[in-house]
Structure formats: C-alpha cells, structure tokens
Design a protein around this motif. Structure first.
Motif, PDB file in Angstrom:
ATOM      1  N   VAL A  12       1.248 -17.097  10.813  1.00 47.05           N
ATOM      2  CA  VAL A  12       1.325 -15.728  10.244  1.00 47.05           C
ATOM      3  C   VAL A  12       1.213 -14.693  10.008  1.00 47.05           C
ATOM      4  O   VAL A  12      -0.219 -15.050   9.811  1.00 47.05           O
ATOM      5  N   TYR A  13       0.690 -13.979  11.178  1.00 42.61           N
ATOM      6  CA  TYR A  13       0.495 -12.404  10.806  1.00 42.61           C
ATOM      7  C   TYR A  13       1.748 -11.560  10.095  1.00 42.61           C
ATOM      8  O   TYR A  13       2.662 -11.533   9.966  1.00 42.61           O
ATOM      9  N   VAL A  14       0.773 -10.546   9.168  1.00 41.69           N
ATOM     10  CA  VAL A  14       1.500  -9.762   8.220  1.00 41.69           C
ATOM     11  C   VAL A  14       1.100  -8.308   8.590  1.00 41.69           C
ATOM     12  O   VAL A  14      -0.258  -8.484   7.844  1.00 41.69           O
ATOM     13  N   ASP A  15       1.664  -7.528   8.530  1.00 33.92           N
ATOM     14  CA  ASP A  15       1.175  -6.240   8.485  1.00 33.92           C
ATOM     15  C   ASP A  15       1.304  -5.424   6.880  1.00 33.92           C
ATOM     16  O   ASP A  15       2.681  -5.873   7.016  1.00 33.92           O
ATOM     17  N   CYS A  16       0.301  -5.000   6.538  1.00 33.60           N
ATOM     18  CA  CYS A  16       0.504  -4.750   5.146  1.00 33.60           C
ATOM     19  C   CYS A  16       1.027  -3.093   5.343  1.00 33.60           C
ATOM     20  O   CYS A  16      -0.116  -2.367   6.490  1.00 33.60           O
ATOM     21  N   PRO A  17       1.827  -2.634   4.892  1.00 38.20           N
ATOM     22  CA  PRO A  17       1.587  -0.608   5.206  1.00 38.20           C
ATOM     23  C   PRO A  17       1.195  -0.681   4.436  1.00 38.20           C
ATOM     24  O   PRO A  17       0.562  -0.482   3.485  1.00 38.20           O
ATOM     25  N   ASP A  18       1.507   1.047   4.727  1.00 37.05           N
ATOM     26  CA  ASP A  18       0.264   1.631   4.608  1.00 37.05           C
ATOM     27  C   ASP A  18       1.115   2.487   3.242  1.00 37.05           C
ATOM     28  O   ASP A  18       2.047   2.473   2.947  1.00 37.05           O
ATOM     29  N   THR A  19      -0.246   3.999   2.615  1.00 36.12           N
ATOM     30  CA  THR A  19       0.382   4.291   1.123  1.00 36.12           C
ATOM     31  C   THR A  19       1.585   4.682   1.393  1.00 36.12           C
ATOM     32  O   THR A  19       2.177   4.708   0.347  1.00 36.12           O
ATOM     33  N   TYR A  20       1.718   5.752   2.579  1.00 40.47           N
ATOM     34  CA  TYR A  20       2.916   6.006   2.582  1.00 40.47           C
ATOM     35  C   TYR A  20       4.475   5.117   2.387  1.00 40.47           C
ATOM     36  O   TYR A  20       5.488   5.825   1.320  1.00 40.47           O
ATOM     37  N   ASP A  21       4.417   4.194   3.221  1.00 40.89           N
ATOM     38  CA  ASP A  21       4.949   3.057   2.736  1.00 40.89           C
ATOM     39  C   ASP A  21       5.139   2.960   1.450  1.00 40.89           C
ATOM     40  O   ASP A  21       6.490   2.152   0.359  1.00 40.89           O
ATOM     41  N   LEU A  22       4.222   2.223   0.595  1.00 38.38           N
ATOM     42  CA  LEU A  22       3.943   1.366  -1.122  1.00 38.38           C
ATOM     43  C   LEU A  22       4.971   3.582  -1.697  1.00 38.38           C
ATOM     44  O   LEU A  22       5.527   2.668  -2.562  1.00 38.38           O
ATOM     45  N   ASP A  23       4.086   4.198  -1.312  1.00 39.51           N
ATOM     46  CA  ASP A  23       4.769   4.740  -2.378  1.00 39.51           C
ATOM     47  C   ASP A  23       6.751   5.156  -2.229  1.00 39.51           C
ATOM     48  O   ASP A  23       7.564   5.283  -3.007  1.00 39.51           O
ATOM     49  N   ARG A  24       6.857   5.000  -0.938  1.00 40.02           N
ATOM     50  CA  ARG A  24       8.957   5.051  -0.756  1.00 40.02           C
ATOM     51  C   ARG A  24       8.881   3.774  -1.318  1.00 40.02           C
ATOM     52  O   ARG A  24       9.768   4.083  -2.157  1.00 40.02           O
ATOM     53  N   PHE A  25       8.415   2.744  -0.733  1.00 38.49           N
ATOM     54  CA  PHE A  25       9.116   1.274  -1.921  1.00 38.49           C
ATOM     55  C   PHE A  25       9.701   1.395  -3.210  1.00 38.49           C
ATOM     56  O   PHE A  25       9.926   1.205  -4.128  1.00 38.49           O
ATOM     57  N   ALA A  27       9.198   4.460  -5.537  1.00 36.11           N
ATOM     58  CA  ALA A  27       9.851   5.727  -5.395  1.00 36.11           C
ATOM     59  C   ALA A  27      11.780   4.719  -5.802  1.00 36.11           C
ATOM     60  O   ALA A  27      12.434   4.976  -6.491  1.00 36.11           O
ATOM     61  N   LYS A  28      12.111   3.655  -4.526  1.00 39.57           N
ATOM     62  CA  LYS A  28      13.132   3.644  -4.346  1.00 39.57           C
ATOM     63  C   LYS A  28      13.736   2.383  -5.853  1.00 39.57           C
ATOM     64  O   LYS A  28      14.519   2.197  -6.636  1.00 39.57           O
ATOM     65  N   THR A  29      12.164   1.416  -5.652  1.00 44.07           N
ATOM     66  CA  THR A  29      11.612   0.234  -6.778  1.00 44.07           C
ATOM     67  C   THR A  29      12.256   0.699  -8.246  1.00 44.07           C
ATOM     68  O   THR A  29      13.349   0.744  -9.207  1.00 44.07           O
ATOM     69  N   GLU A  30      12.182   2.324  -8.096  1.00 43.33           N
ATOM     70  CA  GLU A  30      12.259   2.959 -10.006  1.00 43.33           C
ATOM     71  C   GLU A  30      13.447   3.731  -9.974  1.00 43.33           C
ATOM     72  O   GLU A  30      14.734   3.583 -10.776  1.00 43.33           O
TER      73      GLU A  30
END
Length: 55
Positions: A12-25, A27-30
C-alpha cells in the motif's frame, strides 16, 4: 512524502498531504466542531440525530 506499507499479500502506497492540505483540513475540522458545539448549546445535549449542516 510517500509512505509504503508492505503486507503479506499486498503493498500500500500512501501519499501524505503537504502543509497547504493540512492547514485546509484543520480549518474544516475546526469549522465542523464549532457547529457541533453551537448545536449542543442551542438545543441541549440529546441523543436525537439532526442535520447540523443547515444554516
């Protein structure tokens, strides 16, 4: 960054998100958690299901 998990019958190959995706995630979670807390304060803590995405 890519992580690789090797199992007996697959790889299984998993691509980790970059910092932009983490910040967006984050914000949506908050935003989601704030809506949940607002609904709990407005209607009390009950076990009924309702749509919290309505504004």
């Amino acid at each position: 960054m890519q992580k690789v998990y090797r199992y007996v019958n697959c790889v299984v190959y998993v691509d980790c998100p970059d910092t932009y995706d983490l910040d967006r995630f984050k914000a949506k979670t908050e935003h989601f958690l704030r809506k949940v807390i607002e609904e709990g304060l407005r209607r009390g803590n009950c076990n009924t299901s309702r749509n919290i995405s309505k504004e």
